[in-house]
Motif scaffolding. Structure first.
Motif, PDB file in Angstrom:
ATOM      1  N   LEU A 624       0.836  -1.084  -0.116  1.00  0.00           N
ATOM      2  CA  LEU A 624       0.252  -0.150  -0.164  1.00  0.00           C
ATOM      3  C   LEU A 624       0.873   1.236   0.015  1.00  0.00           C
ATOM      4  N   TYR A 625       1.988   1.124   0.718  1.00  0.00           N
ATOM      5  CA  TYR A 625       2.914   2.347   0.821  1.00  0.00           C
ATOM      6  C   TYR A 625       3.438   2.466  -0.709  1.00  0.00           C
ATOM      7  N   LEU A 626       4.058   1.413  -1.395  1.00  0.00           N
ATOM      8  CA  LEU A 626       4.578   1.745  -2.453  1.00  0.00           C
ATOM      9  C   LEU A 626       3.821   2.294  -3.498  1.00  0.00           C
ATOM     10  N   ALA A 627       2.470   1.745  -3.453  1.00  0.00           N
ATOM     11  CA  ALA A 627       1.305   2.031  -4.558  1.00  0.00           C
ATOM     12  C   ALA A 627       1.244   3.550  -4.422  1.00  0.00           C
ATOM     13  N   THR A 628       1.028   4.043  -3.101  1.00  0.00           N
ATOM     14  CA  THR A 628       0.718   5.676  -2.875  1.00  0.00           C
ATOM     15  C   THR A 628       1.848   6.296  -3.013  1.00  0.00           C
ATOM     16  N   ALA A 629       2.959   5.920  -2.924  1.00  0.00           N
ATOM     17  CA  ALA A 629       4.212   6.640  -3.089  1.00  0.00           C
ATOM     18  C   ALA A 629       4.289   6.816  -4.610  1.00  0.00           C
ATOM     19  N   ALA A 630       3.994   5.851  -5.340  1.00  0.00           N
ATOM     20  CA  ALA A 630       4.291   6.081  -6.724  1.00  0.00           C
ATOM     21  C   ALA A 630       3.288   6.841  -7.386  1.00  0.00           C
ATOM     22  N   LEU A 631       1.884   6.961  -6.927  1.00  0.00           N
ATOM     23  CA  LEU A 631       0.901   7.919  -7.356  1.00  0.00           C
ATOM     24  C   LEU A 631       1.320   9.114  -6.834  1.00  0.00           C
ATOM     25  N   LYS A 632       1.882   9.542  -5.815  1.00  0.00           N
ATOM     26  CA  LYS A 632       2.204  10.918  -5.218  1.00  0.00           C
ATOM     27  C   LYS A 632       3.585  11.408  -6.253  1.00  0.00           C
ATOM     28  N   ARG A 633       4.499  10.412  -6.287  1.00  0.00           N
ATOM     29  CA  ARG A 633       5.292  10.932  -7.189  1.00  0.00           C
ATOM     30  C   ARG A 633       4.981  11.468  -8.663  1.00  0.00           C
ATOM     31  N   PHE A 634       4.020  10.532  -9.170  1.00  0.00           N
ATOM     32  CA  PHE A 634       3.548  10.914 -10.315  1.00  0.00           C
ATOM     33  C   PHE A 634       2.924  12.435 -10.493  1.00  0.00           C
ATOM     34  N   GLU A 635       2.089  12.426  -9.525  1.00  0.00           N
ATOM     35  CA  GLU A 635       1.414  14.017  -9.605  1.00  0.00           C
ATOM     36  C   GLU A 635       2.430  14.989  -9.232  1.00  0.00           C
ATOM     37  N   ASP A 636       3.629  14.744  -8.402  1.00  0.00           N
ATOM     38  CA  ASP A 636       4.345  15.778  -8.293  1.00  0.00           C
ATOM     39  C   ASP A 636       5.326  15.821  -9.334  1.00  0.00           C
ATOM     40  N   ASP A 637       5.473  15.003 -10.452  1.00  0.00           N
ATOM     41  CA  ASP A 637       6.399  15.338 -11.498  1.00  0.00           C
ATOM     42  C   ASP A 637       5.351  15.918 -12.569  1.00  0.00           C
ATOM     43  N   GLY A 638       4.132  16.184 -12.191  1.00  0.00           N
ATOM     44  CA  GLY A 638       3.107  16.876 -13.153  1.00  0.00           C
ATOM     45  C   GLY A 638       2.187  16.177 -13.828  1.00  0.00           C
ATOM     46  N   ALA A 639       2.050  14.735 -13.367  1.00  0.00           N
ATOM     47  CA  ALA A 639       1.187  13.967 -14.264  1.00  0.00           C
ATOM     48  C   ALA A 639       1.759  13.722 -15.723  1.00  0.00           C
ATOM     49  N   PRO A 640       3.023  13.594 -15.866  1.00  0.00           N
ATOM     50  CA  PRO A 640       3.081  13.441 -17.450  1.00  0.00           C
ATOM     51  C   PRO A 640       2.527  12.170 -18.084  1.00  0.00           C
ATOM     52  N   LYS A 641       1.786  12.124 -18.989  1.00  0.00           N
ATOM     53  CA  LYS A 641       1.218  11.159 -19.705  1.00  0.00           C
ATOM     54  C   LYS A 641       2.189  10.030 -20.020  1.00  0.00           C
ATOM     55  N   ALA A 642       3.363  10.524 -20.637  1.00  0.00           N
ATOM     56  CA  ALA A 642       4.392   9.732 -20.976  1.00  0.00           C
ATOM     57  C   ALA A 642       5.090   8.632 -19.996  1.00  0.00           C
ATOM     58  N   ASP A 643       4.860   9.284 -18.643  1.00  0.00           N
ATOM     59  CA  ASP A 643       5.147   8.277 -17.448  1.00  0.00           C
ATOM     60  C   ASP A 643       4.276   7.169 -17.140  1.00  0.00           C
ATOM     61  N   LEU A 644       2.983   7.278 -17.887  1.00  0.00           N
ATOM     62  CA  LEU A 644       1.989   6.387 -17.482  1.00  0.00           C
ATOM     63  C   LEU A 644       2.363   4.781 -17.188  1.00  0.00           C
ATOM     64  N   LEU A 704      13.185   2.722 -21.909  1.00  0.00           N
ATOM     65  CA  LEU A 704      14.479   2.556 -21.283  1.00  0.00           C
ATOM     66  C   LEU A 704      15.544   2.822 -22.613  1.00  0.00           C
ATOM     67  N   MET A 705      15.110   2.500 -23.672  1.00  0.00           N
ATOM     68  CA  MET A 705      15.818   2.333 -24.889  1.00  0.00           C
ATOM     69  C   MET A 705      15.847   3.341 -25.880  1.00  0.00           C
ATOM     70  N   GLU A 706      15.126   4.332 -25.442  1.00  0.00           N
ATOM     71  CA  GLU A 706      14.858   5.700 -26.230  1.00  0.00           C
ATOM     72  C   GLU A 706      15.247   6.800 -25.666  1.00  0.00           C
ATOM     73  N   PRO A 707      16.331   7.501 -26.054  1.00  0.00           N
ATOM     74  CA  PRO A 707      16.602   8.838 -25.295  1.00  0.00           C
ATOM     75  C   PRO A 707      15.331   9.903 -25.348  1.00  0.00           C
ATOM     76  N   GLY A 708      15.196  10.598 -24.104  1.00  0.00           N
ATOM     77  CA  GLY A 708      14.016  11.379 -24.131  1.00  0.00           C
ATOM     78  C   GLY A 708      13.731  11.758 -22.749  1.00  0.00           C
ATOM     79  N   GLU A 709      12.508  12.578 -22.445  1.00  0.00           N
ATOM     80  CA  GLU A 709      12.394  12.996 -21.030  1.00  0.00           C
ATOM     81  C   GLU A 709      11.997  11.805 -20.050  1.00  0.00           C
ATOM     82  N   VAL A 710      11.292  10.806 -20.463  1.00  0.00           N
ATOM     83  CA  VAL A 710      10.652   9.774 -19.499  1.00  0.00           C
ATOM     84  C   VAL A 710      12.120   9.004 -19.039  1.00  0.00           C
ATOM     85  N   ARG A 711      13.002   8.612 -19.925  1.00  0.00           N
ATOM     86  CA  ARG A 711      14.328   8.171 -19.610  1.00  0.00           C
ATOM     87  C   ARG A 711      15.311   9.043 -18.744  1.00  0.00           C
TER      88      ARG A 711
END
Length: 816
Positions: A624-644, A704-711
């Motif tokens: 439960l902690y890992l799941a909520t931490a991932a959601l918090k991080r996603f929002e803190d990063d601005g919810a980038p669609k590419a990170d989904l 992971l194999m493509e240079p870009g913002e997500v990587r």
């Protein structure tokens, strides 16, 4: 009649789901029974009986006399006794977001109100300046294979730039960085060399600096902290003994209060007939001990002559002892696999020290265990989790590049599904590790000391580090097997057991510490009930017990309702792709809270000996902690669609892990009838949570194999050398060159299949293609460069016959 029954059932479900207070339940029940009596023909006795029960439940004096008082008497007898060390461990630190997860109803608005972690300008400058410079100075092969130590100039740079004083306050000459900055600096260094990272990490973690700032006397702070901040003193902390590792409370090292004489090694002054301690110890696995100038020492203190007070067994005590002091033995080394950081034993027999060498002075004699566990709740959130995050980021960076560059059967190996499955785990687990630590660091910098979360981080980050590095090794294959300067994975792989073992062995952390502390500290009522029993406070027990009963009843109803509806009626702070994740976490939070109470109810004090069940409960809380931490991080990063893809993998895997832990718990609960009764409440429609899909995994592998913002976001803080002659530095150059040349290489393969070439090797065919006008000079140059860099990436070191000197001209050999 059927309609009335339906209304009653719906009312019960609604009141339970909404956690209505007792008075509301009472009013609803009395109202319903009154309706049945006056409108439905029920006997008046029902109403009278209900009124009596309502009076017993709601009138505290009556309730205490007839209900909770007798229960309190039994509870006091069955409450398991706790040792002093257990009590101090439970009381250590604070509870924070973990309390919400234990509540069955997490407050997500509160979660998202926690500030996103960020560096100050000064911290960012240090990360971009001295930390980068330090990384450029590190040659990990030379350090681990040849010198077996950091070079003198690296040691001096670390001291001069204040790396050893990151946690020391500025008033004492330290940097006074945030916990977030501390972790990111350690992470960056660790991506270049583990030996340097550990050497920087330990003085800023649990040890003399941390203990002095919290508990030291003013004289101790004023003398030692400026010296620690500038590297004049090199500290170590000696806790672990050959006979007491994870069971630190059982250390055999002891000191006896007595009078004696000593010479202060710092001043050369002789002190005669002073009150002090004669200490005997044998410690091992003490990081920095071989080079330390100041020894933090934990031992059991005894006062047989009652010179300090009325207690003979004073308790665990921590002292600062200069290593030049007569009788202190240091200098020998252990050799941790894969690293060359300074680690070794220390020992001494009947070494006399004055009382004012106790950290905090005489007043803190016997307070050592409390001091240690309180500081450990901070240190375990930073050091090893940061090293684990570094391993994940590093593995993501190097493996993503290698898997795109390395080809088999004319195809990048990362495009094979077996490889992309492993790459998905690398990326997904890295996202989990980084997110989990970021959230905990936010708590630390808000002033929290989340002891339960620190145990979760220590265990789950180091275990994920193990899995990530194993997958990276598998993907690299022979490249990662042969030792040498070109092998950028082997030393990290060899060092895995260090992180798994230290600061509480992982088996112990999972099976005893995570839930052992969490069940008491985070539960809204258990600690209150226990404290009431210990203090014989019947009134406090009454309030806590009634609240506890309502909590259990509510979680029974919430678990059933959320299970039947797929949690779709639960609230979510966000809409879109992540909305259902919040609802599912709420569902499992209610289930976890219910199972916790049922475990404590059915097993009582024996639960702490049922380590497999305790471990599964800990796994639920951790997921439960890992799941909520991932959601918090996603929002803190601005919810980038590419990170989904990353957040989907992280959360779906955590929810699946939680489901599996619940399933295993129910299957193995000793009270089989209780287990059978609980299953339909929690899984009324069966188990339907699954790990992230293959499609999501493939999306991660491609990222992971493509240079870009997500990587770049995922691998932030990986130190990337600029030189093409560096084994890691060449990866970025080779990746970009390889991608640029892919279309031309595909054209060359087609020409070969069409029989357009006579040459037998790749170089000859490339020359033919240029001479025959099949490719341009620009394409020729592009492919030539890509192939040269690719060779730099895939080649492994070879040595002379004695394995002493590696071949520095390897890249100049004529390729096939």
């Amino acid at each position: 009649m059927a309609l009335t029954l339906l209304i009653v059932v719906l009312a019960i479900l609604a009141l339970g789901y909404l956690r209505a207070p007792l008075i509301v339940w009472t009013a609803a029940a009395l109202g319903g029974i009154a309706y049945g009596v006056f409108a439905g023909g029920c006997h008046i006795g029902w109403l009278i009986g209900a009124a009596v029960i309502a009076a017993v439940l709601n009138l505290k004096p009556l309730r205490r006399a007839l209900l909770t008082g007798p229960i309190f008497g039994v509870f006091k007898k069955i409450t398991p006794a706790m040792s002093q060390t257990e009590q101090e461990a439970i009381n250590a630190g604070t509870v924070w977001w973990d309390r919400d997860l234990f509540s069955g109803k997490p407050d997500y608005q509160r979660l998202h109100q926690f500030p996103a972690p960020k560096l100050s300008p000064e911290e960012q400058a240090f990360l971009d300046g001295p930390t980068e410079e330090l990384c450029r100075m590190i040659d990990d092969w030379k350090i681990t294979h040849e010198l077996k130590d950091l070079p003198p100039e690296v040691w001096q740079f670390i001291k001069d730039k204040g790396f050893l004083g990151m946690i020391v306050k500025k008033q004492y000459g330290g940097l006074e960085f945030s916990n977030y900055a501390h972790a990111r600096i350690v992470t960056k260094i660790a991506t270049r060399g583990g030996t340097a990272a550990v050497s920087v990490m330990v003085p800023n973690s649990l040890g003399p600096g941390e203990l002095l700032q919290h508990y030291g006397t003013e004289a101790q702070k004023n003398y030692y902290l400026p010296r620690l901040a500038k590297g004049v003193e090199v500290p170590c902390f000696a806790l672990t003994s050959p006979y007491a590792g994870s069971d630190a409370g059982a250390i055999p090292d002891f000191g006896v209060v007595c009078r004696g004489s000593y010479t202060d090694p710092r001043t050369g002054e002789q002190h005669n007939d002073v009150l002090g301690i004669r200490v005997t110890w044998e410690k091992r696995w003490i990081t920095l001990a071989p080079v330390a100038t100041i020894l933090g020492l934990a031992f059991k203190l005894y006062d047989p002559d009652r010179l300090l007070g009325d207690k003979e067994d004073v308790g665990i005590t921590c002292a600062l002892v200069p290593t030049e002091h007569v009788g202190v033995q240091i200098g020998r080394r252990h050799w941790p696999g894969g690293s060359a950081f300074m680690n070794g034993p220390t020992w001494g027999r009947d070494v006399f020290i004055p009382l004012d060498w106790i950290i905090g002075g005489k007043a803190y004699a016997g307070q050592g265990w409390r001091m240690l566990v309180e500081c450990l709740s901070v240190g375990r959130c930073i050091s090893l989790p940061a090293m684990s995050v570094a391993s994940g980021k590093y593995a993501s960076f190097v493996t993503g590049a290698y898997a795109r560059i390395r080809e088999q059967f004319g195809l990048s190996i990362g495009k094979f599904e077996g490889v992309d499955e492993a790459m998905a785990r690398i990326g997904g687990m890295t996202y989990q590790m980084d997110s989990a630590q970021r959230l905990a660091l936010t708590g630390l910098d808000m002033g929290e000391k989340p002891s339960v979360l620190s145990a979760i981080l220590k265990y789950h980050n180091t275990e994920r580090m193990r899995k990530v590095l194993n997958d990276a090794m598998d993907i690299h294959g022979g490249k990662a097997v042969v030792l040498g300067p070109r092998n950028y994975l082997a030393r990290g792989y060899q060092s895995i057991p260090i992180g798994i073992t230290v600061e509480g062995a992982n088996i112990l952390t999972r099976s005893m510490i995570i839930y052992g502390q969490g069940a008491i500290r985070c539960h809204p009522f258990v600690l209150r009930e226990m404290k009431a029993a210990l203090s014989n406070n019947a009134a406090e027990f009454d309030d806590a017990f009634i609240g506890h009963i309502g909590f259990v009843g509510s979680n029974v109803i919430r678990s059933l309702v959320l299970g039947l509806t797929g949690a779709r009626i639960a609230g979510s702070p966000r809409s879109g792709a992540t909305a259902q994740y919040y609802r599912d976490i709420t569902r499992f939070s209610s289930a976890f809270a219910l199972l916790s109470d049922m475990a404590m109810f059915s097993l009582g004090g024996s639960l702490k000996f049922r380590e497999k069940l305790s471990a599964r409960l800990g796994d639920m809380l951790s997921a439960l902690y890992l799941a909520t931490a991932a959601l918090k991080r996603f929002e803190d990063d601005g919810a980038p669609k590419a990170d989904l893809p990353l957040v989907k993998w992280a959360v779906e895997q955590a929810l699946y892990d939680c489901q599996q832990a619940i399933d295993g718990f129910l299957d193995n609960l000793p009270n089989r009838l209780l287990g059978l009764a609980l299953r339909p409440l929690i899984f009324p429609l069966g188990r339907h949570f699954k790990p992230a899909s293959d499609k999501t995994g493939t999306e991660i592998a491609r990222l992971l194999m493509e240079p870009g913002e997500v990587r770049d976001r995922l691998t932030r803080d990986v130190f990337i050398p600029e030189s093409e002659n560096d084994a890691v530095g060449v990866l970025n150059h080779a990746l970009k060159a390889h991608i640029a040349a892919e279309a031309t290489e595909a054209k060359l393969r087609k020409l070969q299949r069409d029989g357009k070439f006579k040459a037998l090797n790749a170089k000859g065919r490339l020359d033919e293609a240029l001479q025959g006008g099949m490719i341009t000079q620009a394409e020729f140059d592009m492919v030539t460069r890509a192939r040269r860099l690719k060779r730099e990436v895939i080649m492994v070191d070879d040595f002379d016959y004695t394995l002493t000197h590696h071949d520095t001209q390897l890249s100049e050999r004529q390729p096939v």
